[in-house]
Design an enzyme around this catalytic site. Structure first.
Site, PDB file in Angstrom:
ATOM      1  N   ASP A   1       8.724   3.963  -0.553  1.00  0.00           N
ATOM      2  CA  ASP A   1       9.146   3.119  -1.683  1.00  0.00           C
ATOM      3  C   ASP A   1      10.458   3.526  -2.365  1.00  0.00           C
ATOM      4  O   ASP A   1      10.683   4.713  -2.623  1.00  0.00           O
ATOM      5  CB  ASP A   1       8.106   3.160  -2.809  1.00  0.00           C
ATOM      6  CG  ASP A   1       6.693   3.032  -2.343  1.00  0.00           C
ATOM      7  OD1 ASP A   1       6.462   2.805  -1.156  1.00  0.00           O
ATOM      8  OD2 ASP A   1       5.804   3.186  -3.193  1.00  0.00           O
TER       9      ASP A   1
ATOM     10  N   GLU B   1      -0.098  -2.282  -5.884  1.00  0.00           N
ATOM     11  CA  GLU B   1       0.760  -1.103  -6.027  1.00  0.00           C
ATOM     12  C   GLU B   1       2.122  -1.552  -6.565  1.00  0.00           C
ATOM     13  O   GLU B   1       2.491  -2.718  -6.471  1.00  0.00           O
ATOM     14  CB  GLU B   1       0.962  -0.410  -4.674  1.00  0.00           C
ATOM     15  CG  GLU B   1      -0.338   0.090  -4.040  1.00  0.00           C
ATOM     16  CD  GLU B   1      -0.140   0.830  -2.717  1.00  0.00           C
ATOM     17  OE1 GLU B   1      -0.692   1.928  -2.570  1.00  0.00           O
ATOM     18  OE2 GLU B   1       0.543   0.306  -1.814  1.00  0.00           O
TER      19      GLU B   1
HETATM   20  C1  FRU Z   1       3.239   2.250  -2.018  1.00  0.00           C
HETATM   21  C2  FRU Z   1       2.592   3.595  -2.333  1.00  0.00           C
HETATM   22  C3  FRU Z   1       2.496   3.794  -3.822  1.00  0.00           C
HETATM   23  C4  FRU Z   1       2.446   5.287  -3.933  1.00  0.00           C
HETATM   24  C5  FRU Z   1       3.379   5.715  -2.829  1.00  0.00           C
HETATM   25  C6  FRU Z   1       3.004   7.015  -2.180  1.00  0.00           C
HETATM   26  O1  FRU Z   1       3.818   2.215  -0.768  1.00  0.00           O
HETATM   27  O2  FRU Z   1       1.333   3.663  -1.716  1.00  0.00           O
HETATM   28  O3  FRU Z   1       1.385   3.151  -4.410  1.00  0.00           O
HETATM   29  O4  FRU Z   1       2.868   5.732  -5.187  1.00  0.00           O
HETATM   30  O5  FRU Z   1       3.360   4.685  -1.868  1.00  0.00           O
HETATM   31  O6  FRU Z   1       4.003   7.431  -1.304  1.00  0.00           O
END
Ligand code: FRU
Length: 517
Positions: free
Chosen positions: A51, A237
């Site tokens: 992300d 998310e």
């Molecule tokens: C989204 C996610 C978020 C989390 C991160 C962990 O892709 O699952 O919810 O904070 O990636 O790397």
């Protein structure tokens, strides 16, 4: 099952996680000549990225932080990687900004500029940049607890170059909710406080604070709205909440972007948005609860959020150009995954209601070579264009009233017979990207295939704006009303570009292309 279960056991003991790991050097240039490496999309210098995080604009610099595991090309103990840019196109890699610590790994989150020093962190002239992120406590998770995700903060007093974790972290404890993460914070002028949107299981909650340290929950949204994945329980998310002007009007609405771990229209992870009102406590959706708006119908745009503080009230979005269904298996060598192009978001009225439109930021012109006109033409089967470069932008306008083909579009191909089709199916009124025969596809059973986006516009002139970069294509159709992003991995770069039609003729009335540097 959560992607992080199992990986941890392979790669991380807590002690090891908190040590500074391999560090991309200041100013380090990404090696651009690796196979599949996009040339004008952001990629990490090496190793694993997911992300985008903490995007903030401060003193003429766009900051991009990102979920980063510097020791491997698969997901592992998360750090925040860091890069800066003056124009959103040319990026300079900076040292890792946040390392895991005794509270846990550093998951996704945001950065704000504390203009009025509400936090009290300011010492000199620089405004504090305050990062708000999720701590993921491995030990707690392994011990079978359900309160292992908390929210922490860190601040920078030197334009984002170095970061200090707040001594009293975490600032939000976990109320026994397994999935409790990805804080996205804004300053809410009407109520003169900070508002945090947090993803909690399959909905979002809103917290408020006067000083970025003490937070209280004020509302929630979404348990029965939009897309939910009841089959595999894919959670919500990376939310983002912001006001946005209606194009050509003096009114604004609030937009709430939410990614969903599974259950996207073409499978795996994807991103939806809601348009409505926010009163400082809760979000009211303008649409029916069952209505779903997908931000991108392609397979590869996830966890995207927008920049805080971009100049001229621009709302600029960036997504992670991958999909959790296969992100860790894509056939790249030294690094894994890229970001989408930065995209400017606008709200427009359409006959179907207000919709979010996207277009690549205007700064993309900095990459353009000279403009070439593609002559007006009838495409009976295949018309090969004089393009021999895997990086370019094309604008293709078709007149549907003069088109009796069942399918039309653009084919990218190579001498091995591998291809990607980006087009429109007239019979079903859908756009598509077809990567079934795009080269390396069998690393994951769900990777190959044709992906669809229903066309929303009813304009008889069908416009396709396509950005093609070695192993990724982004389609902005009908001025950004419908968007698709897909990645692909040909054994040899696609250097042949062909206009095609099927079962009849398609009428191209206008076309242009630019090679992108
Ligand atoms: C989204 C996610 C978020 C989390 C991160 C962990 O892709 O699952 O919810 O904070 O990636 O790397």
């Amino acid at each position: 099952m959560k992607k992080w279960i199992g990986i941890y056991s392979l790669v991380c003991l807590m002690a090891g996680c908190s040590k500074p790991a391999m560090q991309p050097a200041m100013g380090l240039k990404t090696t651009l000549n690796e196979q599949h490496r996009p040339q004008f999309h952001f990629t990490p210098p090496q190793k694993w990225m997911n992300d985008p995080n903490g995007m903030v604009y401060y003193k003429d610099e766009y900051h991009l932080f990102y979920q980063y595991y510097p020791d491997s090309t698969v997901w592992g103990p998360m750090h925040w990687g860091h890069a800066i840019s003056k124009d959103l196109m040319h990026w300079e890699h900076l040292p890792i900004a946040l390392y895991p610590d005794k509270n846990g790994l550093i998951f996704s989150g945001s950065v704000v500029i504390d203009e009025q020093n509400t936090s009290g962190f300011q010492k000199g002239i620089e405004k504090p940049l305050v990062a708000l992120f999720t701590y993921h406590d491995l030990k707690g998770e392994k011990a079978g607890k359900n309160d292992f995700q908390t929210q922490g903060i860190a601040y920078s007093l030197d334009k984002g170059r170095t970061w200090t974790k707040y001594a009293d972290n975490p600032v939000i404890q976990n109320p026994h909710l397994r999935d409790f993460r990805d804080p996205k914070v804004i300053w809410h002028e009407a109520s003169k406080q900070w508002i945090m949107t947090l993803a909690v299981g399959n909905y979002v909650v809103f917290y408020a604070s006067k000083n970025l340290k003490n937070w209280a929950q004020v509302g929630e949204f979404g348990q029965k709205e939009g897309a939910h994945d009841v089959v595999t329980g894919g959670v919500w998310e990376c939310p983002d909440l912001f006001p946005l002007k209606m194009e050509g009007e003096n009114t604004e609405k609030w937009v709430l972007i939410v990614s969903i771990g599974n259950g996207a229209p073409n499978g795996g992870s994807g991103t939806q948005y809601f348009i409505g009102q926010f009163d400082g406590k809760t979000f009211k959706n303008d649409a029916k609860p069952s209505e779903i708006h997908w931000l991108d119908y392609g397979r590869d745009n996830y966890a995207g959020v927008t920049w805080y503080g971009a100049p001229n009230q621009r709302r600029i979005f960036l997504g992670w150009m991958s999909n959790w269904q296969y992100a860790m298996k894509v056939p790249t060598q030294n690094w894994r995954s890229a970001m989408t192009l930065p995209r400017e978001l606008v709200l427009k009225n359409t006959p179907k209601g207000t919709r979010l439109f996207q277009k690549p930021v205007a700064e993309q012109r900095l990459l353009k070579g000279s403009k070439t006109t593609i002559k007006k033409q009838s495409i009976i089967t295949n018309n090969v264009l004089n393009i021999d470069n895997p990086c370019n932008e094309l604008n293709l306008n078709f007149d549907l009233n003069q088109t009796n083909a069942t399918e039309l579009g653009l084919m990218l191909s190579n001498s091995k017979g591998e291809k990607v089709l980006i087009g429109y199916e007239k019979t079903t009124n859908r756009f598509f990207i077809d990567r079934t025969e795009s080269g390396k596809v069998d690393f994951e059973p769900h990777f190959a295939g044709r992906h669809y986006a229903p066309r929303s516009s009813v304009n008889p002139i069908l416009k396709m704006n396509i950005h093609m970069d070695v192993s990724a294509a982004e389609l902005f159709a009908d001025d950004g009303e419908t968007v698709m992003t897909d990645v692909f991995f040909p054994n040899e770069d696609f250097k042949t570009t062909t206009l095609f039609s099927k079962n009849g003729a398609a009428q191209l009335i206008e076309g242009t292309f630019w090679q992108l540097k």
